[in-house]
Motif scaffolding. Sequence first.
Motif, PDB file in Angstrom:
ATOM      1  N   LYS A  34      24.901  47.228 -67.145  1.00 29.75           N
ATOM      2  CA  LYS A  34      25.762  47.514 -68.304  1.00 29.75           C
ATOM      3  C   LYS A  34      26.689  46.349 -68.667  1.00 29.75           C
ATOM      4  CE  LYS A  34      27.161  52.047 -69.852  1.00 29.75           C
ATOM      5  NZ  LYS A  34      26.920  53.291 -69.135  1.00 29.75           N
ATOM      6  N   GLU A  35      27.354  45.815 -67.636  1.00 37.16           N
ATOM      7  CA  GLU A  35      28.326  44.747 -67.889  1.00 37.16           C
ATOM      8  C   GLU A  35      27.659  43.505 -68.470  1.00 37.16           C
ATOM      9  OE1 GLU A  35      31.648  44.799 -67.941  1.00 37.16           O
ATOM     10  OE2 GLU A  35      31.162  46.942 -67.713  1.00 37.16           O
ATOM     11  N   LYS A  76      26.695  44.078 -72.020  1.00 39.13           N
ATOM     12  CA  LYS A  76      27.858  44.000 -72.916  1.00 39.13           C
ATOM     13  C   LYS A  76      28.266  42.546 -73.173  1.00 39.13           C
ATOM     14  CE  LYS A  76      31.559  46.744 -72.238  1.00 39.13           C
ATOM     15  NZ  LYS A  76      32.228  47.734 -71.353  1.00 39.13           N
TER      16      LYS A  76
END
Length: 696
Positions: free
Chosen positions: A24-25, A28
């Motif tokens: 996820k990070e 992003k």
Amino acid sequence: MNTVSSEFGSMVFDDAVMQARLPKETYKALRNTIKNGKHLDLSVATVVANAMKDWAVEKGATHFTHWFQPMTGVTAEKHDSFISPRDNGKVIMEFSGKELIQGEPDASSFPSGGLRATFEARGYTAWDATSYAFIKDNILCIPTVFCSYGGEALDQKTALLRSMEAINKQALRVLKLFGNEDVKSVKTTVGPEQEYFLVDKALYDQRKDLIYTGRTLFGARPPKGQELDDHYFGAIKPRVAEFMKELNTELWKLGILAKTEHNEVAPAQHELAPIFTTSNIAADHNQLTMEIMQKVAKKHDMVCLLHEKPFAGVNGSGKHNNWSISTDTGANLLEPGATPYENAQFLLFLAAVIKSVDEYQDLLRISVASAGNDHRLGANEAPPAIVSMFLGTDLSEILDAIVNDTAYDSKEKEIMRIGVHTLPKFPKDTTDRNRTSPFAFTGNKFEFRMLGSASSISCANTVLNTAVAETLKEFADYLEGRDDFEKALHDLIKDTIKAHKRIIFNGDGYDDKWVKEAESRGLLNLKTTPEALAHLLDEKNIRLFESHKVYSKAELTARYEVLNESYGKIINIEALTMLDMARKDILPAMSEFAKKLSKSALEKKEFVADVDLTYEKETVKKLGDMTKEAYKHVLKLEEDLSAAKDITSAPEYAMYCKDKILPDMAALRISVDSAEAISSKKDWPYPSYGELLFGV
Ligand code: ADP
Ligand code: MG
């Protein structure tokens, strides 16, 4: 499952794949880079690279490459395998973050226009994260920019990205004045319609001119050309249909939105149009499209000709660059809006494009200049070399009303005032009727039609974006902080239209009268590449590019060199090919055919003393005259080529080619083509125009 939708983009490391495969990070952080053009952290890049490699290996990829667009206009790639040796004699597949974000191709094999001499010899490539990585022929391709170590652009993409940034910055300023606070970014969008020819591979292989230069340098006109207009939108032949089917599939896999396809005006000519997308991606996709077209054609025993004028006497090929500006909130800034305020904004952007095209007509002309396109621009089927704009009657009437302080509609009494009136929506059919304008408004976008079929679209879009950025900057400078915004806006649009009306021409661009009229309006008519290029380094143009940080003076000078050099080289290769064909094949064939006729005449006479020999006699005589002429032109061409041996300046050589070599080539062609017309098919060394154009 529908195979098209499941295959679409299957070879692209796109947003969906990123989302599915990245933590996820990381996802992003990468999104942030893509959206805001932020720098990608090495730690993030490492994770992305690993995921990308795993994905690519699953799809059968073994190598990766930094895929870039040097100034030659084609694409370049250098393959490295993922293989990395281990101590135990085995290998593992590896791809590091560093390898993803930066590469070091040997810059010395690409044209630099002198940039290498003044700066570092080496060059590097860097990932353009706004354009997705993709797999082509088992190679993971990373779209990259290509720069010198001093940061000078050695490619086409860098400047295009910079120009998009320039227009983004200035358009945001303008949008703010209209209260569009929610808009965070503005991007230009492009949908390039690509024209091309398909010829039979076996016939192609017999023509040195097509092989060496991409166009026919000789060829008598066939009995049938395009006069019946029966090819345009006609039924697609089965072999071509098979080609198109496979082409679409290959393009779809790469996420290219190939949408429409049809036959074009000339026999054997076709067109492919994609759905538009962000400019830099459209440019990447267009390069890929051209490459895949050529590859797929070969599989079908055909050759795809991308040259602007493969055949004299029938239409050439271009690219129609459909261009607009849109916001991240989904608004198309060249779309007339529903409210008076939106219309005011539309008219301001419209005025900006009008002013930009007028003030930088030289640059727009230069941006499409090439040896190939010179055969097309100004020839009778293509836009003339004069840049002008078509707006259609509706829009022109509105602009007239603004300039003259009158009502624009006979039914309306009120004077046309910006910010008060709602404009009608312009139906497409009223804006798209003019097919002869080089720069036409087509309802919600502009269509720049001067681009050549073989060139990259980057240059034209770089110029367009930068020129419009400059005008938007001037507009924002003028409007910011005004007390009476509406009045200032009205005056600005009115004055702009008044000052740049000369660029608007709604008539027939192919009419000879237009050339005279354009001249009286003071519009430029830069007929050839060397003449156009002579303006590239004009003071105002350097200032434009420097002030928006799109090209430095050194970068622009480099382009001037490279473009001139490339023009000279192309003409030189064409001239040498003509000489080779004439000396090795054509002149001997002419002589041989004359001999055959003479022999046959003598034999006939021996057999029947009073046989009529008019045909043989006259043809032998004519061939003799034509051989003499052709040979004279061969000698002249050779002489002029060697006379230029000492010209070392690229612009000077380019000008020499235009003034001396091209006319020599044309003269040689005339005598050879007339000989072809009276020679027997069996005795002519090359397949004819008729076979080439109707042979698929
Ligand atoms: P045609 O030229 O055949 O009438 P269209 O006008 O629908 O067809 O589209 C021609 C091309 O213009 C297509 O490639 C299309 O994607 C592109 N296009 C449409 N709208 C835009 C836009 N806002 N920006 C850039 N290109 C666009
Ligand atoms: Mg069109």
